[in-house]
Enzyme design. Structure first.
Site, PDB file in Angstrom:
ATOM      1  N   VAL A  67      49.332  82.584  12.060  1.00  0.00           N
ATOM      2  CA  VAL A  67      49.752  83.263  13.591  1.00  0.00           C
ATOM      3  C   VAL A  67      51.590  83.829  13.053  1.00  0.00           C
ATOM      4  O   VAL A  67      51.148  84.253  14.227  1.00  0.00           O
ATOM      5  CB  VAL A  67      50.082  82.246  14.457  1.00  0.00           C
ATOM      6  CG1 VAL A  67      47.255  82.016  14.820  1.00  0.00           C
ATOM      7  CG2 VAL A  67      50.296  80.870  14.997  1.00  0.00           C
ATOM      8  N   SER A 161      53.607  72.736  25.908  1.00  0.00           N
ATOM      9  CA  SER A 161      53.925  71.112  25.638  1.00  0.00           C
ATOM     10  C   SER A 161      54.441  71.184  26.921  1.00  0.00           C
ATOM     11  O   SER A 161      55.113  71.892  28.012  1.00  0.00           O
ATOM     12  CB  SER A 161      54.631  71.003  24.757  1.00  0.00           C
ATOM     13  OG  SER A 161      54.994  69.860  24.579  1.00  0.00           O
ATOM     14  N   TYR A 174      60.915  72.569  18.963  1.00  0.00           N
ATOM     15  CA  TYR A 174      60.004  73.332  19.326  1.00  0.00           C
ATOM     16  C   TYR A 174      60.267  72.446  20.823  1.00  0.00           C
ATOM     17  O   TYR A 174      59.694  73.387  21.526  1.00  0.00           O
ATOM     18  CB  TYR A 174      59.129  71.456  18.809  1.00  0.00           C
ATOM     19  CG  TYR A 174      57.596  71.015  19.598  1.00  0.00           C
ATOM     20  CD1 TYR A 174      57.064  71.332  18.873  1.00  0.00           C
ATOM     21  CD2 TYR A 174      57.590  69.690  20.785  1.00  0.00           C
ATOM     22  CE1 TYR A 174      55.598  71.404  19.310  1.00  0.00           C
ATOM     23  CE2 TYR A 174      55.979  69.966  21.189  1.00  0.00           C
ATOM     24  CZ  TYR A 174      55.056  70.620  20.539  1.00  0.00           C
ATOM     25  OH  TYR A 174      54.334  70.483  20.955  1.00  0.00           O
ATOM     26  N   ILE A 207      48.981  63.096  22.928  1.00  0.00           N
ATOM     27  CA  ILE A 207      47.926  64.150  22.980  1.00  0.00           C
ATOM     28  C   ILE A 207      47.026  62.680  21.649  1.00  0.00           C
ATOM     29  O   ILE A 207      48.270  63.594  20.193  1.00  0.00           O
ATOM     30  CB  ILE A 207      47.710  65.370  22.820  1.00  0.00           C
ATOM     31  CG1 ILE A 207      47.791  65.307  23.763  1.00  0.00           C
ATOM     32  CG2 ILE A 207      45.411  65.225  22.805  1.00  0.00           C
ATOM     33  CD1 ILE A 207      47.235  65.196  25.505  1.00  0.00           C
TER      34      ILE A 207
HETATM   35  P1  NAP Z   1      46.577  69.714  14.986  1.00  0.00           P
HETATM   36  O1  NAP Z   1      45.666  68.896  14.666  1.00  0.00           O
HETATM   37  O2  NAP Z   1      47.976  69.867  14.107  1.00  0.00           O
HETATM   38  O3  NAP Z   1      46.505  71.117  14.844  1.00  0.00           O
HETATM   39  C1  NAP Z   1      47.698  72.494  15.178  1.00  0.00           C
HETATM   40  C2  NAP Z   1      46.603  73.370  14.539  1.00  0.00           C
HETATM   41  O4  NAP Z   1      47.490  74.356  13.815  1.00  0.00           O
HETATM   42  C3  NAP Z   1      46.412  72.592  12.615  1.00  0.00           C
HETATM   43  O5  NAP Z   1      45.205  73.123  11.999  1.00  0.00           O
HETATM   44  C4  NAP Z   1      47.405  73.470  12.107  1.00  0.00           C
HETATM   45  O6  NAP Z   1      47.226  74.200  10.938  1.00  0.00           O
HETATM   46  C5  NAP Z   1      47.954  74.779  13.093  1.00  0.00           C
HETATM   47  N1  NAP Z   1      48.420  75.512  12.329  1.00  0.00           N
HETATM   48  C6  NAP Z   1      49.873  75.319  11.834  1.00  0.00           C
HETATM   49  N2  NAP Z   1      50.818  76.537  11.796  1.00  0.00           N
HETATM   50  C7  NAP Z   1      50.256  77.112  11.204  1.00  0.00           C
HETATM   51  C8  NAP Z   1      50.588  78.619  11.365  1.00  0.00           C
HETATM   52  N3  NAP Z   1      51.026  79.800  11.285  1.00  0.00           N
HETATM   53  N4  NAP Z   1      49.017  79.638  12.056  1.00  0.00           N
HETATM   54  C9  NAP Z   1      47.997  79.138  12.308  1.00  0.00           C
HETATM   55  N5  NAP Z   1      47.350  77.939  12.484  1.00  0.00           N
HETATM   56  C10 NAP Z   1      48.552  77.304  12.518  1.00  0.00           C
HETATM   57  O7  NAP Z   1      47.655  69.442  16.382  1.00  0.00           O
HETATM   58  P2  NAP Z   1      47.724  70.384  17.880  1.00  0.00           P
HETATM   59  O8  NAP Z   1      47.760  68.512  18.516  1.00  0.00           O
HETATM   60  O9  NAP Z   1      46.026  70.329  18.396  1.00  0.00           O
HETATM   61  O10 NAP Z   1      48.192  71.123  18.762  1.00  0.00           O
HETATM   62  C11 NAP Z   1      47.668  72.238  18.797  1.00  0.00           C
HETATM   63  C12 NAP Z   1      48.771  72.585  20.265  1.00  0.00           C
HETATM   64  O11 NAP Z   1      49.180  71.658  21.245  1.00  0.00           O
HETATM   65  C13 NAP Z   1      50.160  73.052  19.000  1.00  0.00           C
HETATM   66  O12 NAP Z   1      50.608  74.162  19.944  1.00  0.00           O
HETATM   67  C14 NAP Z   1      51.028  72.303  19.718  1.00  0.00           C
HETATM   68  O13 NAP Z   1      52.342  72.328  20.029  1.00  0.00           O
HETATM   69  C15 NAP Z   1      50.513  71.648  21.315  1.00  0.00           C
HETATM   70  N6  NAP Z   1      50.879  70.025  21.765  1.00  0.00           N
HETATM   71  C16 NAP Z   1      50.098  69.103  20.679  1.00  0.00           C
HETATM   72  C17 NAP Z   1      50.558  68.302  21.751  1.00  0.00           C
HETATM   73  C18 NAP Z   1      50.375  66.320  20.991  1.00  0.00           C
HETATM   74  O14 NAP Z   1      50.595  65.298  21.975  1.00  0.00           O
HETATM   75  N7  NAP Z   1      49.393  66.458  19.775  1.00  0.00           N
HETATM   76  C19 NAP Z   1      51.117  68.084  22.961  1.00  0.00           C
HETATM   77  C20 NAP Z   1      51.450  69.016  23.041  1.00  0.00           C
HETATM   78  C21 NAP Z   1      51.297  70.902  23.069  1.00  0.00           C
HETATM   79  P3  NAP Z   1      47.923  72.390   9.361  1.00  0.00           P
HETATM   80  O15 NAP Z   1      46.984  71.147   9.626  1.00  0.00           O
HETATM   81  O16 NAP Z   1      47.199  73.900   8.279  1.00  0.00           O
HETATM   82  O17 NAP Z   1      49.023  72.762  10.044  1.00  0.00           O
END
Ligand code: NAP
Length: 269
Positions: A67, A161, A174, A207
């Site tokens: 992205v 977030s 972040y 999460i």
């Molecule tokens: P996740 O399981 O790590 O999912 C994030 C996904 O984005 C992974 O598949 C990752 O690929 C992919 N990604 C990373 N860089 C990318 C790029 N340049 N182009 C395309 N895809 C890319 O984490 P998640 O918790 O589901 O996060 C999803 C969203 O929620 C994120 O924006 C995160 O900041 C937000 N969020 C998460 C939390 C939490 O507590 N988990 C809290 C607040 C917000 P790789 O695995 O190959 O890196």
């Protein structure tokens, strides 16, 4: 439970191979959507698309997409148009917690909260902003251009977030990227309302996904997350997907320019 809330709709989901994005792909498909899963690694995209096909009646495609590349996002959106004929919804979930973070690995055992600004290399900071903020902006506008051209409106759901409003020391890049996503959501909502395109965001708390695995595995990290969360537990990706579903489907048809914070009460105090 499925009520067919996404029947006839096509959803594009970045970060759709893991965590919150994958939960959205599965939940939307349960509700009748056809989905395109966009993520960094083709094999993981393919596995997620296969899981959607196996467990729901939805059609699922994937597109290997970084992205932070405008060309990649344009190609991904074009694939959705070519294969499905329209795009009604996008969830921009792709993100990283720090430039060194590798999803699914607990190699950065601090969950990314060790990048104090005093010592943070500029390239590392820019990488986080490129993916988390510019990546969302590019995704939103490229998909919105298709929505404008097709003339049927649409719904954009950005994943920000709770860090957009709570400063996390050690995660300036972040936190700033996510505050930017919240503001982007509000500005873009005003710009595209005339095209019947709604733009909203979700600001999850802590999460249980691969992104927080390092913190979950670390006693101090886990206590930090639970201590900030009045409900005393982490949220699930499925809970985030249910919030995204509400914003994506017509049940929220008069809601735009909002950020909803499903965070177990993190802002309650
Ligand atoms: P996740 O399981 O790590 O999912 C994030 C996904 O984005 C992974 O598949 C990752 O690929 C992919 N990604 C990373 N860089 C990318 C790029 N340049 N182009 C395309 N895809 C890319 O984490 P998640 O918790 O589901 O996060 C999803 C969203 O929620 C994120 O924006 C995160 O900041 C937000 N969020 C998460 C939390 C939490 O507590 N988990 C809290 C607040 C917000 P790789 O695995 O190959 O890196």
């Amino acid at each position: 439970m499925s009520l067919g809330r996404m029947e006839g709709k096509v959803a594009v989901i970045t970060g759709g191979a893991s965590g919150i994005g994958k939960a959205c792909a599965l939940r939307f498909a349960q509700e009748g959507a056809d989905v395109l899963i966009a993520d960094l690694v083709a094999e993981r995209c393919e596995a997620a698309a296969e899981e959607v096909r196996r467990t729901t009646n939805g059609r699922a495609l994937f597109a290997e997409t970084d992205v932070s590349s405008e060309d990649d996002i344009a190609a991904m959106a074009q694939r959705a148009m070519d294969e499905f004929g329209h795009i009604d919804c996008v969830v921009a979930a792709a993100g990283v917690s720090s430039a060194s973070y590798v999803s699914g690995s607990s190699s950065s055992g601090d969950g990314g909260f060790n990048g104090e600004l005093l010592n943070l290399p500029l390239e590392s900071c820019n990488r986080v902003l490129d993916i988390n903020l510019t990546g969302v902006m590019l995704t939103d506008r490229i998909v919105a251009r298709h929505m404008v051209a097709q003339g049927t409106g649409g719904s954009i759901v950005n994943i920000a977030s709770s860090a957009a409003r709570v400063p996390l020391p050690g995660a300036a890049d972040y936190s700033v990227s996510k505050a930017g996503v919240a503001m982007l959501t509000h500005v873009f909502a005003m710009e595209v309302a005339q095209h019947n395109i709604r733009v909203n965001a979700i600001g999850p708390g802590f999460i249980a996904t691969p992104m927080t695995q390092g913190l979950q595995d670390d006693d101090e990290g886990r206590q930090m997350m639970l201590g900030m969360t009045p409900m005393g537990r982490l949220g699930t990706a499925e809970e985030m997907a249910n919030t995204a579903l509400y914003l994506a489907c017509d049940e929220s048809s008069y809601t735009t320019g909002q950020t909803i914070y499903p965070n177990g009460g993190l802002y309650a105090g």
